[in-house]
Design a protein around this motif. Structure first.
Motif, PDB file in Angstrom:
ATOM      1  N   SER A   1       0.689  -1.185  -0.134  1.00 48.39           N
ATOM      2  CA  SER A   1      -0.069   0.067   0.022  1.00 48.39           C
ATOM      3  C   SER A   1       0.805   1.237  -0.061  1.00 48.39           C
TER       4      SER A   1
ATOM      5  N   SER B   1      -0.197   5.209  -0.527  1.00 48.13           N
ATOM      6  CA  SER B   1      -1.691   5.645  -0.018  1.00 48.13           C
ATOM      7  C   SER B   1      -1.681   6.712   1.289  1.00 48.13           C
TER       8      SER B   1
ATOM      9  N   LYS C   1      -4.322  -0.462  -6.031  1.00 51.93           N
ATOM     10  CA  LYS C   1      -5.590  -0.791  -5.536  1.00 51.93           C
ATOM     11  C   LYS C   1      -5.909   0.154  -4.167  1.00 51.93           C
TER      12      LYS C   1
ATOM     13  N   ARG D   1      -8.424   2.948  -3.140  1.00 52.66           N
ATOM     14  CA  ARG D   1      -9.450   3.034  -1.889  1.00 52.66           C
ATOM     15  C   ARG D   1      -9.534   4.400  -1.078  1.00 52.66           C
ATOM     16  N   THR D   2      -8.533   5.075  -1.383  1.00 56.51           N
ATOM     17  CA  THR D   2      -8.307   6.316  -0.392  1.00 56.51           C
ATOM     18  C   THR D   2      -9.446   7.253  -0.962  1.00 56.51           C
ATOM     19  N   ASN D   3      -9.995   6.986  -2.035  1.00 57.66           N
ATOM     20  CA  ASN D   3     -10.928   8.138  -2.823  1.00 57.66           C
ATOM     21  C   ASN D   3     -10.065   9.208  -3.159  1.00 57.66           C
TER      22      ASN D   3
END
Length: 348
Positions: A290, A293, A323, A327-329
């Motif tokens: 990740s 992020s 990915k 997911r953090t938008n």
């Protein structure tokens, strides 16, 4: 649980034995065969149909690079290269990444590495990662494109625009496909974190520099970053960008790894979040985990002007970092690898 079936390729009987013992300590891995050279590897890839191949770089009859080329043509299979910590070994490893190898493990110098046990866990983890990775076949040579006219006329202040790229597994090939599409007069600096050990990032930068119209180099401490140049964080050192008297400067550090990474994409992005009047394009590409992020979240917290691009799943070797970034938008667009360079250019 289905075991990962591995073919070990090395010209040293000692190395074959040590690597077999290391891998089979993990119950999820089964060594189904060994090969003594590249020719033997090509035959056993067809005969045994392994899930993953560990491939030595330097071998008689047919070396690792030659074997990899044939494997990718005849029966593509995830390959983890096993490279020596030498300049020649690093250069060959970069070529292997371009030819479709998923990842590599660096062994210490010499034909027999008595301390290979020190990288035992890394070897097991990379074999397991490779088993779930997407094999990316070598791309066709990039077509030369004419320089965009809007790039020719743009003179943006250095203190405004910056491109930051974070990438891990599958990165060398992905970076090649992006950087070689950018024109020599690209109007901003580019800073890059590629997860890679010390000794290999210099070879990566040198290789990309020969393939790209822009300049590509390994970042140096206290170096002023300039437009039209990409700076790759050295293996084993964090890369920060700081403001000194109105100029952006690379600061390298050996602080603790962040989530196991040094250099870390998060560290790079968090340093950029402290810059004044920066307009950032952040690109998160193929890789496990990740990293990046938290950096996007920090940019948002600091109200930095930024746009974020994530590489699409179908074009990633490992769809981990993109990915998690999505997911953090805070990702504005998900883009196929072949289109990332054009998206970078269209942001100007």
């Amino acid at each position: 649980m289905k075991q990962i079936r591995v073919l070990i390729v090395d010209d040293s009987a000692f190395m074959r034995k040590v690597m077999t013992d290391i891998l089979q300590k993990d119950p999820s891995i089964e060594v189904i065969g060994i090969a003594r050279n590249g020719m033997d590897a090509v035959k056993k890839n067809q005969l045994l149909q392994p899930d993953v191949i560990t491939l030595d770089v330097e071998m008689p009859l047919l070396d690792g690079l030659g074997a990899l080329k044939i494997i990718m043509e005849e029966r593509p299979c995830p390959v983890v290269m096993v490279s020596s910590l030498t300049k020649a070994g690093a250069h060959t490893t970069m070529l292997a990444m371009e030819q479709g190898a998923v990842d590599f493990v660096a062994k210490t110098n010499g034909p027999i590495s008595l301390d290979l046990e020190t990288i035992a866990e890394e070897l097991r983890e990379k074999v397991k990662l490779a088993a779930g990775a997407t094999v990316m076949l070598p791309a066709e040579p990039a077509k030369k494109v004419s320089l965009p006219t809007f790039i020719k006329s743009v003179e943006m202040p250095l203190s405004r625009k910056l491109v930051a790229i974070g990438v891990s597994t599958g990165g060398p090939k992905a970076l090649k496909e992006v950087l070689q599409e950018l024109p020599a007069n690209f109007p901003s600096p580019i800073v890059i974190v590629q997860h890679m050990p010390k000794g290999f990032t210099k070879s990566l930068a040198d290789r990309l520099d020969t393939l790209s119209a822009i300049s590509v180099k390994e970042a140096e401490d206290n170096e002023v970053i300039k437009k039209g140049t990409a700076y790759i964080a050295p293996g084993g050192k964090h890369l920060n960008v700081v403001d000194q008297n109105g100029e952006w400067v690379c600061k390298l550090g050996e602080e603790d790894p962040v989530n196991g990474h040094r250099p870390s994409v998060n560290v790079l992005l968090e340093s950029i979040a402290t810059l004044h009047s920066v307009s950032l394009l952040a690109v998160i590409m193929t890789g496990m985990g990740s990293d990046g992020s938290k950096g996007l979240e920090r940019l948002k917290e600091k109200k930095v002007s930024f746009k974020a691009i994530a590489q699409s799943e179908e074009s990633c070797v490992v769809f981990g970092m993109p990915k998690m970034a999505i997911r953090t938008n805070y990702v504005n667009e998900v883009v196929h690898l072949k289109d990332i360079a054009s998206r970078i250019l269209s942001s100007y």
